[in-house]
Design a protein around this motif. Structure first.
Motif, PDB file in Angstrom:
ATOM      1  N   UNK A 301       0.984  -1.159  -0.030  1.00 42.22           N
ATOM      2  CA  UNK A 301      -0.094   0.181  -0.030  1.00 42.22           C
ATOM      3  C   UNK A 301       0.883   1.330   0.048  1.00 42.22           C
ATOM      4  N   UNK A 302       0.731   2.134  -1.100  1.00 38.45           N
ATOM      5  CA  UNK A 302       1.507   3.127  -1.119  1.00 38.45           C
ATOM      6  C   UNK A 302       1.004   4.832  -1.024  1.00 38.45           C
ATOM      7  N   UNK A 303       1.341   5.483  -0.089  1.00 42.43           N
ATOM      8  CA  UNK A 303       0.757   6.754  -0.053  1.00 42.43           C
ATOM      9  C   UNK A 303       1.476   8.007  -0.771  1.00 42.43           C
ATOM     10  N   UNK A 304       2.230   7.789  -1.676  1.00 40.75           N
ATOM     11  CA  UNK A 304       3.194   8.841  -2.266  1.00 40.75           C
ATOM     12  C   UNK A 304       2.375  10.179  -2.869  1.00 40.75           C
ATOM     13  N   UNK A 306      -0.136  11.549  -1.744  1.00 41.10           N
ATOM     14  CA  UNK A 306      -0.672  12.295  -0.565  1.00 41.10           C
ATOM     15  C   UNK A 306      -2.092  12.591  -0.758  1.00 41.10           C
ATOM     16  N   UNK A 307      -2.897  11.883  -1.582  1.00 38.29           N
ATOM     17  CA  UNK A 307      -4.167  11.997  -1.575  1.00 38.29           C
ATOM     18  C   UNK A 307      -4.857  10.839  -1.382  1.00 38.29           C
ATOM     19  N   UNK A 308      -4.714   9.839  -1.846  1.00 37.28           N
ATOM     20  CA  UNK A 308      -5.385   8.438  -1.572  1.00 37.28           C
ATOM     21  C   UNK A 308      -4.137   7.185  -1.833  1.00 37.28           C
ATOM     22  N   UNK A 309      -4.524   6.339  -1.097  1.00 33.19           N
ATOM     23  CA  UNK A 309      -3.206   5.235  -1.026  1.00 33.19           C
ATOM     24  C   UNK A 309      -3.639   4.243  -2.502  1.00 33.19           C
ATOM     25  N   UNK A 310      -2.549   3.837  -2.880  1.00 31.23           N
ATOM     26  CA  UNK A 310      -2.540   2.982  -4.120  1.00 31.23           C
ATOM     27  C   UNK A 310      -1.723   1.713  -4.027  1.00 31.23           C
ATOM     28  N   UNK A 311      -1.934   0.891  -4.754  1.00 30.30           N
ATOM     29  CA  UNK A 311      -1.043  -0.399  -4.731  1.00 30.30           C
ATOM     30  C   UNK A 311      -0.007  -0.222  -5.590  1.00 30.30           C
ATOM     31  N   UNK A 312       1.185  -0.600  -5.200  1.00 33.55           N
ATOM     32  CA  UNK A 312       2.578  -0.679  -6.127  1.00 33.55           C
ATOM     33  C   UNK A 312       3.064  -1.952  -5.999  1.00 33.55           C
ATOM     34  N   UNK A 313       4.031  -2.182  -6.894  1.00 31.56           N
ATOM     35  CA  UNK A 313       4.715  -3.470  -6.875  1.00 31.56           C
ATOM     36  C   UNK A 313       6.186  -3.493  -7.451  1.00 31.56           C
ATOM     37  N   UNK A 314       6.769  -4.068  -7.042  1.00 32.35           N
ATOM     38  CA  UNK A 314       8.480  -4.245  -7.661  1.00 32.35           C
ATOM     39  C   UNK A 314       8.946  -5.665  -7.503  1.00 32.35           C
TER      40      UNK A 314
END
Length: 587
Positions: A301-304, A306-314
């Motif tokens: 879960x990613x909050x980069x 600053x508005x809403x959290x999204x899903x990132x992967x690596x």
């Protein structure tokens, strides 16, 4: 009643809707009761179920049990037929029997985790409060396929870590040889708030003597490291990921580390872990899936924004580097502006992963996405992710397992019921499942916190906590099936007219023959996958003429090495259709 994480509240609405849904279609073996098999209905309540495969399409289920004065850990075996194993004690096998082992100010054992031992039994690990001196410790026990607690292991469990301070948030993975690697948060004296530790328990019941007593320090960096999760590296070790406050006390980042079977942190990886994501804002609660090549796909879960959290992967390579083909700090796996949290990932068998999460608009809804080994969001899938249900009810507390053919089975709690959905590698939903998901159990009473184990043929066994008895929580389970490969009920006709016959022989000790028919010349792919969804062997890739074809699999992997006994899957892809057949290899 409605069950949420750690709490129960009375459900006063939606009972009528649940009753209306009772007639919704369900596909499961006839031996399984309509609303699930009672695994334990003992007095005082059972909760926090965890599930592992028994290797024969059944499951070993463990839970935290309140029938005794102190909390204990129990386990039970449910067969593929839907019957509880008659060789196991009714209402489950207690993993601790000595009252002294269940002492403690707060009492007992909690939060069990489980993995298969590869021989029909399971290893269970838990948080243990038996010592008033060392607070919360980590213990493990082995229950055999026969339902007996392994007499070669210490009575009441082997201590993986029994040291002053809190050890918790444990998770575990198989070492590939009948043992387990367990990881946890650790607050021992000298820790920086929380550190990450791990321990290796052998199939003999001994802590691996090559590993440090009370655990290997995976990360002891400044700040707090929390919520580790783990996956096997395919070589007896493991990759562990967590969220980390070392760089900013107000914002978590994502780190990972590789621990070797020999009891060392991989010296090719950075000390205290590889930085997977250092983007602005909070990144937390990572999930991890094997890439099948000694590395892993990590999602969080990613909050980069600053508005809403999204899903990132690596993608983390086995060498200890972030895959340079992927974007720095990860790939966003959906393009929505909705709030997205709680990702879970399983391998797609080709180096990528299927990731599911809960998305919030007007309610919580379950979504999934496919990210390939190349770091690309699969263009065949919707850019915002595939909605797993058209229901407008709240969906949460999901679990996910691979279907063995690149897709996944996802189960979730929906307003006190349990539903499941099958999403294919193509991004389509299984046409044999309703658009709202298949009801696993939908009763006016409350059911929640589902846990899953994969079965053959792309299905799963789902276990949950259940209030139907009216006197506390019980444990129930149900099997959900992929229709064409388990029940024998034919699925919808293939659009292409291609047929894939039952493998012969099956089960087999020698080579399998895979036969299929093509109505016209077409390009085909035939691959073998293991039960974890990893691709083992490519048998065909290219154009074949019309007519009957037969391929032999000699029970060797892509590198020419003989594979072990167990369950495998043959998958045929052609003209937009895919077909999966289960292979049972015995010795």
């Amino acid at each position: 009643m409605r069950i949420g994480p750690g709490s129960i509240s009375v459900r006063l609405v939606m009972a009528g809707a649940a009753l209306c849904a009772l007639a919704a279609p369900r596909l499961a073996s006839a031996e399984w009761p309509q609303f699930g098999r009672a695994i334990s209905t003992a007095v005082n309540g059972q909760q926090h179920a965890a599930v592992a495969t028994d290797g024969a399409d059944g499951a070993i289920i463990t839970w935290q049990d309140l029938r005794s004065p102190k909390i204990n850990i129990f386990a039970q075996h449910v067969l593929a037929t839907g019957e509880v194993d008659a060789g196991w004690p009714a209402d489950g096998q207690a993993l601790l029997t000595d009252s002294l082992a269940m002492a403690g100010a707060d009492g007992g054992q909690t939060s069990p985790r489980i993995i298969s031992d590869g021989a029909g039994g399971a290893i269970v690990a838990w948080q243990d409060l038996r010592s008033p001196v060392t607070e919360v410790d980590i213990f493990a026990q082995h229950v055999l396929a026969s339902g007996v607690v392994d007499p070669d292991w210490k009575a009441n469990g082997t201590a993986l870590c029994a040291i002053e301070g809190f050890q918790g948030n444990l998770t575990m993975t198989s070492d590939g040889a009948g043992g387990a690697i367990v990881t946890w948060n650790d607050g021992r004296p000298g820790a920086n708030a929380n550190d990450i530790y791990a321990q290796h328990i052998l199939t003999s019941g001994l802590v691996d003597p090559r590993w440090p007593e009370n655990g290997l320090a995976v990360c002891s960096a400044a700040g707090s490291q929390e919520v580790p999760t783990i996956v096997g590296d395919g070589a007896g070790g493991a990759i562990i990921t967590w969220h980390d406050l070392r760089l900013d006390p107000n914002n978590f980042d994502i780190f990972a580390q590789h621990v070797l079977n020999a009891g060392f942190v991989d010296r090719a990886w950075p000390v205290d872990g590889l930085a997977v994501c250092l983007a602005d804002g909070n990144q937390g609660f990572p999930t991890i899936a094997s890439d099948g090549a000694h590395g892993a796909i990590i999602a969080w879960t990613d909050g980069r924004s600053g508005v809403a959290d999204h899903i990132f992967a690596q993608h983390v390579l086995g060498t200890g580097a972030v895959d340079p083909a992927w974007p720095a700090n990860g790939r966003a796996i959906s393009n929505t502006s909705d709030q997205e949290t709680r990702p879970l990932a399983v391998p797609d068998g080709a180096g990528g992963a299927i990731v599911t999460w809960q998305s919030f608009t007007l309610q919580l809804s379950m979504y999934a996405q496919h990210v390939t080994a190349a770091g690309i969001v699969d263009p065949a899938w919707p850019p915002a992710g595939k909605a797993l249900s058209t229901s407008e009810l709240q969906q949460s507390n999901a679990g996910i397992v691979t279907d063995g053919a690149g897709g996944a089975i996802v189960a979730w709690q929906e307003n006190g019921d349990i539903f499941a959905q099958h999403v294919l590698l193509s991004g389509a939903l299984d046409s044999t499942y309703p658009g709202t998901g298949r009801p696993v159990v939908n009763l006016p009473s409350g059911q929640g916190t589902p846990a899953l184990a994969a079965t053959g043929g792309g299905g799963a066994i789902v276990a949950w906590s259940d209030t139907r008895g009216g006197a506390g929580l019980d444990i129930y389970a149900m099997q959900v099936l992929a229709v064409d490969t388990v029940t024998g009920v034919p699925g919808p006709p293939a659009r292409s007219g291609i047929t894939f016959e039952r493998p012969k022989p099956n089960p087999a000790r020698g080579p399998f023959t895979l036969s299929f028919a093509l109505p016209r010349e077409t390009r085909v792919r035939v691959n073998i996958y293991d039960a974890a969804g990893r691709r083992v062997r490519e048998l065909a890739s290219g154009a074949l003429p019309a007519g009957q074809h037969a391929l032999a699999w000699d029970l060797r992997d892509q590198g020419g090495q003989a594979v072990g006994a167990g369950i495998y899957f043959a998958r045929l892809e052609a003209e937009g259709d895919s077909f999966t057949k289960k292979l049972v290899m015995v010795r």
